[in-house]
Design a protein around this motif. Structure first.
Motif, PDB file in Angstrom:
ATOM      1  N   PHE A   6       4.642 -40.777  47.452  1.00 47.38           N
ATOM      2  CA  PHE A   6       4.320 -39.818  48.710  1.00 47.38           C
ATOM      3  C   PHE A   6       3.520 -40.743  49.717  1.00 47.38           C
ATOM      4  O   PHE A   6       3.400 -41.678  49.669  1.00 47.38           O
ATOM      5  CB  PHE A   6       3.173 -38.865  48.305  1.00 47.38           C
ATOM      6  N   THR A   7       3.628 -40.124  51.005  1.00 43.64           N
ATOM      7  CA  THR A   7       3.034 -40.763  52.152  1.00 43.64           C
ATOM      8  C   THR A   7       1.701 -39.986  52.492  1.00 43.64           C
ATOM      9  O   THR A   7       1.608 -38.784  52.431  1.00 43.64           O
ATOM     10  CB  THR A   7       3.812 -40.769  53.200  1.00 43.64           C
ATOM     11  N   LEU A   8       0.681 -40.677  53.156  1.00 46.68           N
ATOM     12  CA  LEU A   8      -0.383 -40.246  53.924  1.00 46.68           C
ATOM     13  C   LEU A   8      -0.791 -41.089  54.984  1.00 46.68           C
ATOM     14  O   LEU A   8      -1.076 -42.290  54.808  1.00 46.68           O
ATOM     15  CB  LEU A   8      -1.709 -40.258  52.639  1.00 46.68           C
ATOM     16  N   PHE A  28       0.940 -27.794  48.373  1.00 42.19           N
ATOM     17  CA  PHE A  28       0.048 -28.626  47.713  1.00 42.19           C
ATOM     18  C   PHE A  28      -1.349 -28.965  48.311  1.00 42.19           C
ATOM     19  O   PHE A  28      -1.030 -29.605  49.631  1.00 42.19           O
ATOM     20  CB  PHE A  28       0.441 -29.676  47.129  1.00 42.19           C
ATOM     21  N   GLY A  37       1.319 -36.118  55.694  1.00 45.58           N
ATOM     22  CA  GLY A  37       1.973 -36.952  54.709  1.00 45.58           C
ATOM     23  C   GLY A  37       2.914 -35.745  53.841  1.00 45.58           C
ATOM     24  O   GLY A  37       3.025 -34.789  54.189  1.00 45.58           O
ATOM     25  N   GLY A  38       3.704 -36.696  52.929  1.00 42.85           N
ATOM     26  CA  GLY A  38       4.612 -35.673  52.209  1.00 42.85           C
ATOM     27  C   GLY A  38       5.543 -36.555  51.303  1.00 42.85           C
ATOM     28  O   GLY A  38       5.030 -37.622  51.176  1.00 42.85           O
ATOM     29  N   PHE A  73      -2.429 -41.472  41.355  1.00 43.70           N
ATOM     30  CA  PHE A  73      -3.017 -40.214  41.024  1.00 43.70           C
ATOM     31  C   PHE A  73      -2.394 -39.860  39.667  1.00 43.70           C
ATOM     32  O   PHE A  73      -1.035 -39.438  39.732  1.00 43.70           O
ATOM     33  CB  PHE A  73      -3.147 -39.336  42.064  1.00 43.70           C
ATOM     34  N   PHE A  75      -2.793 -36.755  36.162  1.00 44.80           N
ATOM     35  CA  PHE A  75      -3.648 -35.520  35.883  1.00 44.80           C
ATOM     36  C   PHE A  75      -3.503 -35.310  34.395  1.00 44.80           C
ATOM     37  O   PHE A  75      -2.309 -35.760  33.881  1.00 44.80           O
ATOM     38  CB  PHE A  75      -2.972 -34.698  36.775  1.00 44.80           C
ATOM     39  N   MET A  82       1.309 -39.319  40.790  1.00 44.34           N
ATOM     40  CA  MET A  82       1.491 -39.591  42.331  1.00 44.34           C
ATOM     41  C   MET A  82       1.225 -40.743  42.851  1.00 44.34           C
ATOM     42  O   MET A  82       0.068 -41.233  42.591  1.00 44.34           O
ATOM     43  CB  MET A  82       0.641 -38.242  43.107  1.00 44.34           C
ATOM     44  N   TRP A 118      -9.898 -33.611  48.938  1.00 44.63           N
ATOM     45  CA  TRP A 118      -9.734 -34.232  47.816  1.00 44.63           C
ATOM     46  C   TRP A 118     -10.971 -35.031  47.150  1.00 44.63           C
ATOM     47  O   TRP A 118     -11.257 -35.864  48.011  1.00 44.63           O
ATOM     48  CB  TRP A 118      -8.281 -34.875  47.427  1.00 44.63           C
ATOM     49  N   ASP A 121     -11.301 -39.025  48.055  1.00 44.78           N
ATOM     50  CA  ASP A 121     -11.321 -39.270  49.551  1.00 44.78           C
ATOM     51  C   ASP A 121     -12.475 -40.019  49.800  1.00 44.78           C
ATOM     52  O   ASP A 121     -12.519 -40.975  50.547  1.00 44.78           O
ATOM     53  CB  ASP A 121     -10.880 -38.045  50.390  1.00 44.78           C
ATOM     54  N   TRP A 124     -12.384 -43.875  48.863  1.00 43.83           N
ATOM     55  CA  TRP A 124     -11.510 -44.874  49.587  1.00 43.83           C
ATOM     56  C   TRP A 124     -11.319 -44.594  51.201  1.00 43.83           C
ATOM     57  O   TRP A 124     -11.253 -45.943  51.763  1.00 43.83           O
ATOM     58  CB  TRP A 124      -9.932 -44.701  48.998  1.00 43.83           C
ATOM     59  N   PHE A 140      -7.228 -37.582  37.118  1.00 46.27           N
ATOM     60  CA  PHE A 140      -8.117 -36.218  37.359  1.00 46.27           C
ATOM     61  C   PHE A 140      -8.022 -35.276  35.979  1.00 46.27           C
ATOM     62  O   PHE A 140      -6.985 -35.378  35.455  1.00 46.27           O
ATOM     63  CB  PHE A 140      -7.236 -35.411  38.673  1.00 46.27           C
TER      64      PHE A 140
HETATM   65  C1  LIG Z   1       1.862 -35.441  50.076  1.00 49.90           C
HETATM   66  N1  LIG Z   1       0.627 -35.443  49.859  1.00 49.90           N
HETATM   67  C2  LIG Z   1      -0.254 -36.518  50.627  1.00 49.90           C
HETATM   68  C3  LIG Z   1      -1.763 -36.475  50.249  1.00 49.90           C
HETATM   69  N2  LIG Z   1      -1.962 -36.433  48.829  1.00 49.90           N
HETATM   70  C4  LIG Z   1      -3.273 -36.649  48.462  1.00 49.90           C
HETATM   71  C5  LIG Z   1      -3.722 -36.501  47.172  1.00 49.90           C
HETATM   72  C6  LIG Z   1      -5.225 -36.961  46.996  1.00 49.90           C
HETATM   73  N3  LIG Z   1      -5.803 -36.668  45.442  1.00 49.90           N
HETATM   74  C7  LIG Z   1      -4.784 -36.176  44.230  1.00 49.90           C
HETATM   75  C8  LIG Z   1      -5.388 -35.441  43.462  1.00 49.90           C
HETATM   76  C9  LIG Z   1      -4.426 -34.979  44.130  1.00 49.90           C
HETATM   77  N4  LIG Z   1      -5.861 -37.158  47.966  1.00 49.90           N
HETATM   78  C10 LIG Z   1      -5.549 -37.205  49.079  1.00 49.90           C
HETATM   79  N5  LIG Z   1      -6.285 -37.612  50.205  1.00 49.90           N
HETATM   80  N6  LIG Z   1      -4.176 -37.060  49.390  1.00 49.90           N
HETATM   81  C11 LIG Z   1      -0.997 -35.821  47.942  1.00 49.90           C
HETATM   82  C12 LIG Z   1       0.416 -35.900  48.311  1.00 49.90           C
END
Ligand SMILES: CN1CCN(c2cc(NC3CC3)nc(N)n2)CC1
Length: 158
Positions: A6-8, A28, A37-38, A73, A75, A82, A118, A121, A124, A140
């Motif tokens: 995924f991107t952010l 989500f 992102g996505g 990430f 779970f 992810m 989240w 965050d 980081w 998580f």
């Molecule tokens: C497309 N999205 C972009 C952002 N992303 C996440 C996840 C995340 N923590 C993970 C526990 C869920 N924390 C941030 N800041 N972004 C998930 C996928």
């Protein structure tokens, strides 16, 4: 190894020490502030996907895109991890505008709404704001709130 990329993208106004976040309106992470992102399309590089998602979700077009981090990430009770590739943008065209997906809002570096983001965050983002690169792994709990274990290191190359 069962990971999905995924991107952010975090957009920074460094002179004013402000960060552009979006309130996620569906899907989500709904009702959390986050970067934009996505997922990746099959034909895209990670950076191309980051650029596209920023444009689709905020209507701004990045002129620069710096790779600053990677977060993995996982779970409890979920086999797919992810792999989130994190970018910083400081130059862009257009104006952040609300879309179906996101409501953009600027925040001072000192007023980041971590309680509406989240849990990872707050770990980081301060590293990113120090202009350092990072690699994080966050395991998580099923509630997607509690972090059971984590590794987070500053690196020279992501
Ligand atoms: C497309 N999205 C972009 C952002 N992303 C996440 C996840 C995340 N923590 C993970 C526990 C869920 N924390 C941030 N800041 N972004 C998930 C996928």
């Amino acid at each position: 190894q069962n990971k999905k990329p995924f991107t952010l993208v975090l957009t920074l106004d460094e002179p004013h020490r402000k960060i552009l976040l979006g309130m996620k309106k569906r899907g989500f992470g709904m009702n959390k502030y986050n970067g934009f992102g996505g997922k990746l399309e099959p034909t895209e590089t990670v950076e191309e996907a980051a650029h596209r998602e920023l444009w689709e979700e905020s209507t701004i077009s990045a002129r620069n895109m710096k790779k600053v981090g990677l977060n993995l990430f996982s779970f409890e009770n979920n086999p797919v991890a992810m792999e989130v590739h994190v970018y910083v943008v400081t130059e862009y065209d257009g104006t952040p505008t609300e879309t179906e997906e996101m409501r953009p809002e600027w925040f001072s570096y000192d007023d980041i709404p971590y309680d509406d983001m989240w849990t990872d965050d707050r770990q980081w983002i301060p590293i990113m704001l120090k202009n350092k690169k990072f690699i994080g792994e966050f395991y998580f709990a099923e509630d997607q709130k509690r972090i059971i274990s984590q590794v987070l290191e500053e690196v020279d190359v992501v």
